[in-house]
Design a protein around this motif. Structure first.
Motif, PDB file in Angstrom:
ATOM      1  N   GLY A  98      89.706  -5.095  -2.927  1.00 54.30           N
ATOM      2  CA  GLY A  98      88.926  -5.431  -4.104  1.00 54.30           C
ATOM      3  C   GLY A  98      89.221  -4.604  -5.336  1.00 54.30           C
ATOM      4  O   GLY A  98      88.699  -4.876  -6.406  1.00 54.30           O
ATOM      5  N   ARG A  99      90.065  -3.597  -5.221  1.00 49.53           N
ATOM      6  CA  ARG A  99      90.389  -2.755  -6.378  1.00 49.53           C
ATOM      7  C   ARG A  99      91.761  -3.121  -6.918  1.00 49.53           C
ATOM      8  O   ARG A  99      92.675  -3.416  -6.158  1.00 49.53           O
ATOM      9  CB  ARG A  99      90.331  -1.281  -6.001  1.00 49.53           C
ATOM     10  CG  ARG A  99      88.922  -0.926  -5.557  1.00 49.53           C
ATOM     11  CD  ARG A  99      88.674   0.519  -5.465  1.00 49.53           C
ATOM     12  NE  ARG A  99      87.381   0.724  -4.813  1.00 49.53           N
ATOM     13  CZ  ARG A  99      87.010   1.849  -4.283  1.00 49.53           C
ATOM     14  NH1 ARG A  99      87.819   2.891  -4.303  1.00 49.53           N
ATOM     15  NH2 ARG A  99      85.829   1.961  -3.721  1.00 49.53           N
ATOM     16  N   VAL A 100      91.901  -3.091  -8.252  1.00 47.48           N
ATOM     17  CA  VAL A 100      93.160  -3.478  -8.867  1.00 47.48           C
ATOM     18  C   VAL A 100      93.950  -2.299  -9.416  1.00 47.48           C
ATOM     19  O   VAL A 100      95.159  -2.417  -9.619  1.00 47.48           O
ATOM     20  CB  VAL A 100      92.957  -4.537  -9.978  1.00 47.48           C
ATOM     21  CG1 VAL A 100      92.367  -5.816  -9.399  1.00 47.48           C
ATOM     22  CG2 VAL A 100      92.112  -4.011 -11.115  1.00 47.48           C
ATOM     23  N   ILE A 101      93.292  -1.166  -9.673  1.00 46.73           N
ATOM     24  CA  ILE A 101      93.989  -0.011 -10.241  1.00 46.73           C
ATOM     25  C   ILE A 101      93.260   1.267  -9.849  1.00 46.73           C
ATOM     26  O   ILE A 101      92.040   1.281  -9.744  1.00 46.73           O
ATOM     27  CB  ILE A 101      94.119  -0.145 -11.779  1.00 46.73           C
ATOM     28  CG1 ILE A 101      95.168   0.821 -12.334  1.00 46.73           C
ATOM     29  CG2 ILE A 101      92.775  -0.014 -12.479  1.00 46.73           C
ATOM     30  CD1 ILE A 101      95.608   0.494 -13.753  1.00 46.73           C
ATOM     31  N   ASP A 102      94.038   2.316  -9.579  1.00 47.34           N
ATOM     32  CA  ASP A 102      93.512   3.668  -9.364  1.00 47.34           C
ATOM     33  C   ASP A 102      93.936   4.511 -10.550  1.00 47.34           C
ATOM     34  O   ASP A 102      95.122   4.566 -10.887  1.00 47.34           O
ATOM     35  CB  ASP A 102      94.113   4.303  -8.096  1.00 47.34           C
ATOM     36  CG  ASP A 102      93.322   4.014  -6.848  1.00 47.34           C
ATOM     37  OD1 ASP A 102      92.126   3.702  -6.956  1.00 47.34           O
ATOM     38  OD2 ASP A 102      93.899   4.126  -5.757  1.00 47.34           O
ATOM     39  N   LEU A 103      92.980   5.170 -11.170  1.00 46.39           N
ATOM     40  CA  LEU A 103      93.251   5.995 -12.339  1.00 46.39           C
ATOM     41  C   LEU A 103      93.185   7.471 -11.995  1.00 46.39           C
ATOM     42  O   LEU A 103      92.467   7.873 -11.066  1.00 46.39           O
ATOM     43  CB  LEU A 103      92.211   5.711 -13.427  1.00 46.39           C
ATOM     44  CG  LEU A 103      92.093   4.272 -13.907  1.00 46.39           C
ATOM     45  CD1 LEU A 103      90.864   4.106 -14.793  1.00 46.39           C
ATOM     46  CD2 LEU A 103      93.354   3.860 -14.636  1.00 46.39           C
ATOM     47  N   SER A 104      93.900   8.283 -12.762  1.00 49.80           N
ATOM     48  CA  SER A 104      93.686   9.722 -12.658  1.00 49.80           C
ATOM     49  C   SER A 104      92.245   9.987 -13.110  1.00 49.80           C
ATOM     50  O   SER A 104      91.640   9.170 -13.823  1.00 49.80           O
ATOM     51  CB  SER A 104      94.659  10.473 -13.562  1.00 49.80           C
ATOM     52  OG  SER A 104      94.392  10.183 -14.922  1.00 49.80           O
ATOM     53  N   LYS A 105      91.697  11.108 -12.717  1.00 54.58           N
ATOM     54  CA  LYS A 105      90.321  11.426 -13.085  1.00 54.58           C
ATOM     55  C   LYS A 105      90.170  11.510 -14.607  1.00 54.58           C
ATOM     56  O   LYS A 105      89.194  11.044 -15.180  1.00 54.58           O
ATOM     57  CB  LYS A 105      89.869  12.723 -12.417  1.00 54.58           C
ATOM     58  CG  LYS A 105      88.361  12.910 -12.470  1.00 54.58           C
ATOM     59  CD  LYS A 105      87.908  14.141 -11.739  1.00 54.58           C
ATOM     60  CE  LYS A 105      87.855  13.886 -10.257  1.00 54.58           C
ATOM     61  NZ  LYS A 105      87.247  14.998  -9.501  1.00 54.58           N
ATOM     62  N   SER A 106      91.162  12.087 -15.269  1.00 62.03           N
ATOM     63  CA  SER A 106      91.131  12.199 -16.725  1.00 62.03           C
ATOM     64  C   SER A 106      91.075  10.823 -17.387  1.00 62.03           C
ATOM     65  O   SER A 106      90.282  10.596 -18.311  1.00 62.03           O
ATOM     66  CB  SER A 106      92.355  12.963 -17.216  1.00 62.03           C
ATOM     67  OG  SER A 106      92.415  12.981 -18.614  1.00 62.03           O
ATOM     68  N   ALA A 107      91.890   9.898 -16.941  1.00 63.62           N
ATOM     69  CA  ALA A 107      91.894   8.547 -17.507  1.00 63.62           C
ATOM     70  C   ALA A 107      90.561   7.849 -17.249  1.00 63.62           C
ATOM     71  O   ALA A 107      90.014   7.184 -18.138  1.00 63.62           O
ATOM     72  CB  ALA A 107      93.049   7.741 -16.920  1.00 63.62           C
ATOM     73  N   PHE A 108      90.025   8.012 -16.046  1.00 68.11           N
ATOM     74  CA  PHE A 108      88.746   7.385 -15.710  1.00 68.11           C
ATOM     75  C   PHE A 108      87.642   7.921 -16.620  1.00 68.11           C
ATOM     76  O   PHE A 108      86.809   7.154 -17.111  1.00 68.11           O
ATOM     77  CB  PHE A 108      88.410   7.658 -14.242  1.00 68.11           C
ATOM     78  CG  PHE A 108      87.285   6.813 -13.696  1.00 68.11           C
ATOM     79  CD1 PHE A 108      87.550   5.645 -13.001  1.00 68.11           C
ATOM     80  CD2 PHE A 108      85.963   7.190 -13.858  1.00 68.11           C
ATOM     81  CE1 PHE A 108      86.528   4.868 -12.477  1.00 68.11           C
ATOM     82  CE2 PHE A 108      84.923   6.424 -13.346  1.00 68.11           C
ATOM     83  CZ  PHE A 108      85.202   5.259 -12.656  1.00 68.11           C
TER      84      PHE A 108
END
Length: 130
Positions: A98-108
């Motif tokens: 169900g997830r399309v992208i994992d971001l770095s914590k900074s980007a999130f």
């Protein structure tokens, strides 16, 4: 099993394979957009190698996507607050349904609160990394 059932099952399998898709070429990545859930990397991944061979850095504006080419620049917009950030694809994933992208914590953090954990986003390829 009848021939008809076998043919129907074969068609379903071909259809599912076509939907899953493989890696996008740089040309196919142009103009690509997608909506879905975004999450961020856990701290335990800091310093580990990403799929493109570089060390993961929570402070970098990077992300993982299953199909986009490495080096592609992607605008990620939080649908709830319309905040956006630009990230560079350097890893494969996410590997959670169900997830399309994992971001770095900074980007999130640029677009949402890490206490949320998962947010609804729209992703748009700005530069295909060529």
């Amino acid at each position: 099993m009848s021939i008809k059932k076998i043919l129907i099952m074969a068609c379903v399998c071909v259809g599912l394979t076509a939907c899953s898709g493989g890696l996008l070429s740089r040309d196919d990545a142009k103009g690509f957009s997608q909506q879905g859930k975004a999450s961020f990397y856990a701290d335990k991944f800091q310093g580990r190698l990403t799929a493109n061979g570089e060390r993961f850095n929570q402070r970098a504006q990077t992300a993982a996507h299953k199909r986009l080419p490495f080096g592609a620049k992607v605008r990620v917009t939080n649908i709830a607050n319309n905040k956006s950030t630009v990230v560079r694809i350097n890893d494969r994933g996410p590997f959670v349904s169900g997830r399309v992208i994992d971001l770095s914590k900074s980007a999130f953090r640029h677009i949402g609160n890490t206490r949320q954990g998962v947010i609804d986003v729209k992703i748009e390829v700005l530069d295909n990394g060529a």
